[in-house]
Design an enzyme around this catalytic site. Structure first.
Site, PDB file in Angstrom:
ATOM      1  N   HIS A   1      39.965  36.751  41.440  1.00  0.00           N
ATOM      2  CA  HIS A   1      39.338  36.958  42.749  1.00  0.00           C
ATOM      3  C   HIS A   1      38.918  35.653  43.407  1.00  0.00           C
ATOM      4  CE1 HIS A   1      38.245  41.214  41.121  1.00  0.00           C
ATOM      5  NE2 HIS A   1      39.475  41.158  41.588  1.00  0.00           N
TER       6      HIS A   1
ATOM      7  N   CYS B   1      41.460  27.238  54.646  1.00  0.00           N
ATOM      8  CA  CYS B   1      41.575  27.117  56.096  1.00  0.00           C
ATOM      9  C   CYS B   1      42.289  28.334  56.672  1.00  0.00           C
ATOM     10  CB  CYS B   1      42.340  25.839  56.450  1.00  0.00           C
ATOM     11  SG  CYS B   1      42.542  25.607  58.237  1.00  0.00           S
TER      12      CYS B   1
ATOM     13  N   CYS C   1      42.978  20.316  60.492  1.00  0.00           N
ATOM     14  CA  CYS C   1      43.466  20.989  61.710  1.00  0.00           C
ATOM     15  C   CYS C   1      42.342  21.521  62.597  1.00  0.00           C
ATOM     16  CB  CYS C   1      44.440  22.112  61.350  1.00  0.00           C
ATOM     17  SG  CYS C   1      43.649  23.579  60.635  1.00  0.00           S
TER      18      CYS C   1
ATOM     19  N   THR D   1      32.962  44.233  32.105  1.00  0.00           N
ATOM     20  CA  THR D   1      33.565  44.702  33.353  1.00  0.00           C
ATOM     21  C   THR D   1      33.310  46.192  33.533  1.00  0.00           C
ATOM     22  OG1 THR D   1      35.635  44.986  34.596  1.00  0.00           O
ATOM     23  CG2 THR D   1      35.804  44.979  32.203  1.00  0.00           C
TER      24      THR D   1
ATOM     25  N   ASN E   1      30.437  45.746  26.111  1.00  0.00           N
ATOM     26  CA  ASN E   1      29.719  46.109  27.328  1.00  0.00           C
ATOM     27  C   ASN E   1      28.382  46.739  26.950  1.00  0.00           C
ATOM     28  OD1 ASN E   1      29.238  46.482  30.074  1.00  0.00           O
ATOM     29  ND2 ASN E   1      31.300  47.276  30.454  1.00  0.00           N
TER      30      ASN E   1
END
Length: 244
Positions: A119, A127, A150, A188, A213
């Site tokens: 991610h 940009c 730019c 997760t 977990n």
């Protein structure tokens, strides 16, 4: 044989090991899970700000939110779970792949190398004009940062809701899981796809899946071993049970 020892035996026999981490491992460093941010930021739903549409309509507010997140993460430190995975990576060397859904770079700060960031991360910017990506870790950004090359508006280099994962990173992650002899799934929620689908990929290839977990998840039915508790406690114990 304890559950820790059973999993350690699987890892000791594994020639190729892959790890998938989620927000739970960083929650132990004081970083709230994305869904857990709730009203922490001006009472706004964070998920409503993590979209291309939100950035297009109000880039200043989105950037304010991401500066808040950058500052929060910068004040946090890796925990024993991050350090244990970094040591595991050193032991396995090129036969170890660390895949993360997190955007906080705590794995790298703990010493992990070549982390596959599904991610993106909070410290890179991209940009909107020339599409170049720049590292702005440690840099104080203005309210509306612009590209030095730019002049177009910069955006956080993270994957927002509705956007595709970076294909090169995703393909490397898929290949690593398909070839793995063991997959560790750490912290997760198993709610975000396609990342959560890596567990199913491992199961389809006969790869033992170990889940670490605080509680069971939607994917727990597909795992071979579940170690319930804090990853910052379980991972160091697991590491200590492996041959040096």
């Amino acid at each position: 044989m304890s559950d820790i020892e059973t999993v350690a035996e699987i890892l000791s026999r594994s020639k190729r090991t892959a790890v998938l981490t989620g927000a739970g491992i960083s929650a132990e460093s004081g970083i709230p899970t994305f869904r857990g941010l709730g009203g922490l930021w001006n009472g706004r739903d964070p998920m409503s700000l993590a979209t291309p549409e939100a950035f297009a309509s109000d880039p200043a507010t989105v950037w304010e939110f991401y500066r808040f997140r950058r500052d929060l993460v910068a004040r946090s430190e890796p925990n024993p779970g991050h350090f244990a995975l970094a040591e595991l990576g050193r032991r396995y060397s090129s036969n170890f792949t660390l895949i993360t859904q997190n955007v906080d770079r705590l794995h790298q700060r703990a010493g992990s190398v070549d982390v596959l960031e599904l991610h993106g991360n909070l410290f890179d910017v991209r940009c909107t004009g020339c599409r170049q990506t720049f590292d702005r870790d440690g840099v104080e950004l203005p309210p509306l940062p612009r590209c030095d090359d730019c002049g177009a508006l910069l955006r956080p280099a993270v994957v927002w809701f509705g956007e595709s994962l970076p294909q090169d990173v995703w393909q490397r992650a898929e290949r690593a899981v398909e070839q793995a002899d063991a997959l560790l799934v750490v912290g997760t929620s198993a709610l975000v796809y396609p990342a959560a689908g890596l567990v199913l990929t491992a199961a389809e290839h006969g790869c033992p899946v170990i889940e670490i977990n605080l509680e069971t998840t939607a994917l727990s039915q597909f795992v071979d071993h579940a170690l319930l508790g804090k990853s910052g406690e379980i991972l160091p114990q697991l590491l200590a049970s492996l041959p040096a």
